[in-house]
Design an enzyme around this catalytic site. Structure first.
Site, PDB file in Angstrom:
ATOM      1  N   PRO A   9       0.794  -1.228   0.000  1.00 32.20           N
ATOM      2  CA  PRO A   9       0.000   0.000   0.000  1.00 32.20           C
ATOM      3  C   PRO A   9       0.828   1.280   0.000  1.00 32.20           C
ATOM      4  CG  PRO A   9      -0.161  -1.095   2.127  1.00 32.20           C
ATOM      5  CD  PRO A   9       0.552  -2.029   1.211  1.00 32.20           C
ATOM      6  N   ASN A  10       0.322   2.219  -0.752  1.00 30.10           N
ATOM      7  CA  ASN A  10       0.828   3.586  -0.850  1.00 30.10           C
ATOM      8  C   ASN A  10       2.136   3.724  -1.624  1.00 30.10           C
ATOM      9  OD1 ASN A  10      -1.377   4.724   0.665  1.00 30.10           O
ATOM     10  ND2 ASN A  10      -0.427   3.815   2.473  1.00 30.10           N
ATOM     11  N   ARG A  17       4.646  11.169  -2.382  1.00 33.81           N
ATOM     12  CA  ARG A  17       4.381  11.018  -0.949  1.00 33.81           C
ATOM     13  C   ARG A  17       5.666  11.169  -0.137  1.00 33.81           C
ATOM     14  NH1 ARG A  17       3.887   5.338   1.999  1.00 33.81           N
ATOM     15  NH2 ARG A  17       3.437   6.094   4.096  1.00 33.81           N
ATOM     16  N   TYR A  22      10.855   8.973   1.272  1.00 37.79           N
ATOM     17  CA  TYR A  22      10.787   7.986   0.203  1.00 37.79           C
ATOM     18  C   TYR A  22      11.447   8.411  -1.102  1.00 37.79           C
ATOM     19  CZ  TYR A  22       7.458   5.918   3.405  1.00 37.79           C
ATOM     20  OH  TYR A  22       6.885   5.376   4.521  1.00 37.79           O
ATOM     21  N   ASN A  71       8.050  -5.612  -0.683  1.00 40.07           N
ATOM     22  CA  ASN A  71       7.909  -4.460   0.195  1.00 40.07           C
ATOM     23  C   ASN A  71       6.421  -4.378   0.511  1.00 40.07           C
ATOM     24  OD1 ASN A  71       7.694  -2.039   1.513  1.00 40.07           O
ATOM     25  ND2 ASN A  71       9.062  -0.938   0.132  1.00 40.07           N
ATOM     26  N   ALA A  74       3.105  -0.929   4.981  1.00 39.18           N
ATOM     27  CA  ALA A  74       2.465  -0.972   6.298  1.00 39.18           C
ATOM     28  C   ALA A  74       1.975  -2.369   6.661  1.00 39.18           C
ATOM     29  CB  ALA A  74       1.311   0.024   6.351  1.00 39.18           C
ATOM     30  N   GLU A  95      12.517  -9.400   2.099  1.00 41.19           N
ATOM     31  CA  GLU A  95      11.717  -8.258   2.566  1.00 41.19           C
ATOM     32  C   GLU A  95      12.544  -6.999   2.372  1.00 41.19           C
ATOM     33  OE1 GLU A  95      10.316  -6.435   6.822  1.00 41.19           O
ATOM     34  OE2 GLU A  95      10.244  -8.614   6.617  1.00 41.19           O
ATOM     35  N   HIS A  97      12.584  -2.570   2.487  1.00 40.05           N
ATOM     36  CA  HIS A  97      11.986  -1.294   2.886  1.00 40.05           C
ATOM     37  C   HIS A  97      12.869  -0.163   2.394  1.00 40.05           C
ATOM     38  CE1 HIS A  97       9.046  -3.285   5.360  1.00 40.05           C
ATOM     39  NE2 HIS A  97      10.022  -4.056   5.784  1.00 40.05           N
ATOM     40  N   ILE A  98      12.241   0.882   1.932  1.00 39.37           N
ATOM     41  CA  ILE A  98      12.964   2.052   1.434  1.00 39.37           C
ATOM     42  C   ILE A  98      13.583   2.818   2.601  1.00 39.37           C
ATOM     43  CG2 ILE A  98      12.669   4.267   0.243  1.00 39.37           C
ATOM     44  CD1 ILE A  98      10.373   2.819  -1.364  1.00 39.37           C
ATOM     45  N   ARG A 104      12.223   4.627  12.845  1.00 39.43           N
ATOM     46  CA  ARG A 104      10.911   5.270  12.778  1.00 39.43           C
ATOM     47  C   ARG A 104      10.054   4.845  13.972  1.00 39.43           C
ATOM     48  NH1 ARG A 104       8.619   4.792   6.919  1.00 39.43           N
ATOM     49  NH2 ARG A 104       7.262   6.411   7.738  1.00 39.43           N
ATOM     50  N   ARG A 108       6.689   0.096  13.719  1.00 31.76           N
ATOM     51  CA  ARG A 108       7.340  -0.343  12.485  1.00 31.76           C
ATOM     52  C   ARG A 108       8.518  -1.288  12.751  1.00 31.76           C
ATOM     53  NH1 ARG A 108       5.168   2.739   8.327  1.00 31.76           N
ATOM     54  NH2 ARG A 108       4.402   4.780   8.969  1.00 31.76           N
TER      55      ARG A 108
END
Length: 138
Positions: A9-10, A17, A22, A71, A74, A95, A97-98, A104, A108
C-alpha cells in the site's frame, strides 16, 4: 533468472508522498532503470493497496519464480496473512523497505514477514531493491 517485485500500500505514490522519506522518483521510473541495469533477468512488478491481492500474487508466483522482492509497506507490521503466505510458498522472499524502519515509529519495528524471509534489506532508499536483486545473483 525470473524475479518479481511486489509492492504494498501507498507505494504507488512514490515520488509524490513524503519525498524526504521515500525520495522524489516514481517507482515506475525506477523499475525501468532496474530492467535496463539487469537486462539478463526476467523482472516483473506488481503493486496493490489491497492485502488479499498481495497474498493472491504470492500464491501465484511462489512456486515458479526464482525470487520475490517484497515491500509489503504498512502490511509488514500488521498482516499475519502475508507472513503466512510467505511461509507457505517455495520461492525465497527478500523483505525490502525504502526507509530504515528501525529509526521510525516503534510499531514499524515489528515484521510479520521477516521470520519467513530469506533476508531483510532496509534503509537504503530505492537502492534497497537493487541490493535485493544482487543478493539473488550471488
Amino acid at each position: 533468472m525470473k524475479l518479481i517485485i511486489i509492492n504494498g500500500p501507498n507505494l504507488s505514490l512514490l515520488g509524490k508522498r513524503e519525498p524526504e522519506i521515500y525520495g522524489a522518483n516514481s517507482f515506475d521510473t525506477f523499475f525501468k532503470e532496474l530492467q535496463q541495469k539487469f537486462e539478463n533477468i526476467e523482472l516483473a512488478y506488481f503493486q496493490s493497496n489491497i492485502e488479499g491481492e498481495i497474498i493472491d500474487k504470492l500464491h501465484e508466483v511462489g512456486f515458479n519464480y526464482d525470487g520475490i522482492i517484497l515491500n509489503a509497506a504498512a502490511y509488514t507490521h500488521t498482516s499475519v496473512g502475508i507472513g503466512d503466505a510467505v511461509k507457505g510458498i517455495e520461492t525465497p522472499v527478500i523483505e525490502v523497505h525504502i526507509s530504515n524502519v528501525h529509526s521510525r515509529e516503534t510499531f514499524r519495528h515489528v515484521s510479520y514477514i521477516a521470520g519467513n524471509a530469506k533476508g531483510v534489506i532496509s534503509g537504503f532508499g530505492l537502492q534497497s531493491y537493487t541490493l535485493a536483486i544482487q543478493s539473488f545473483l550471488e
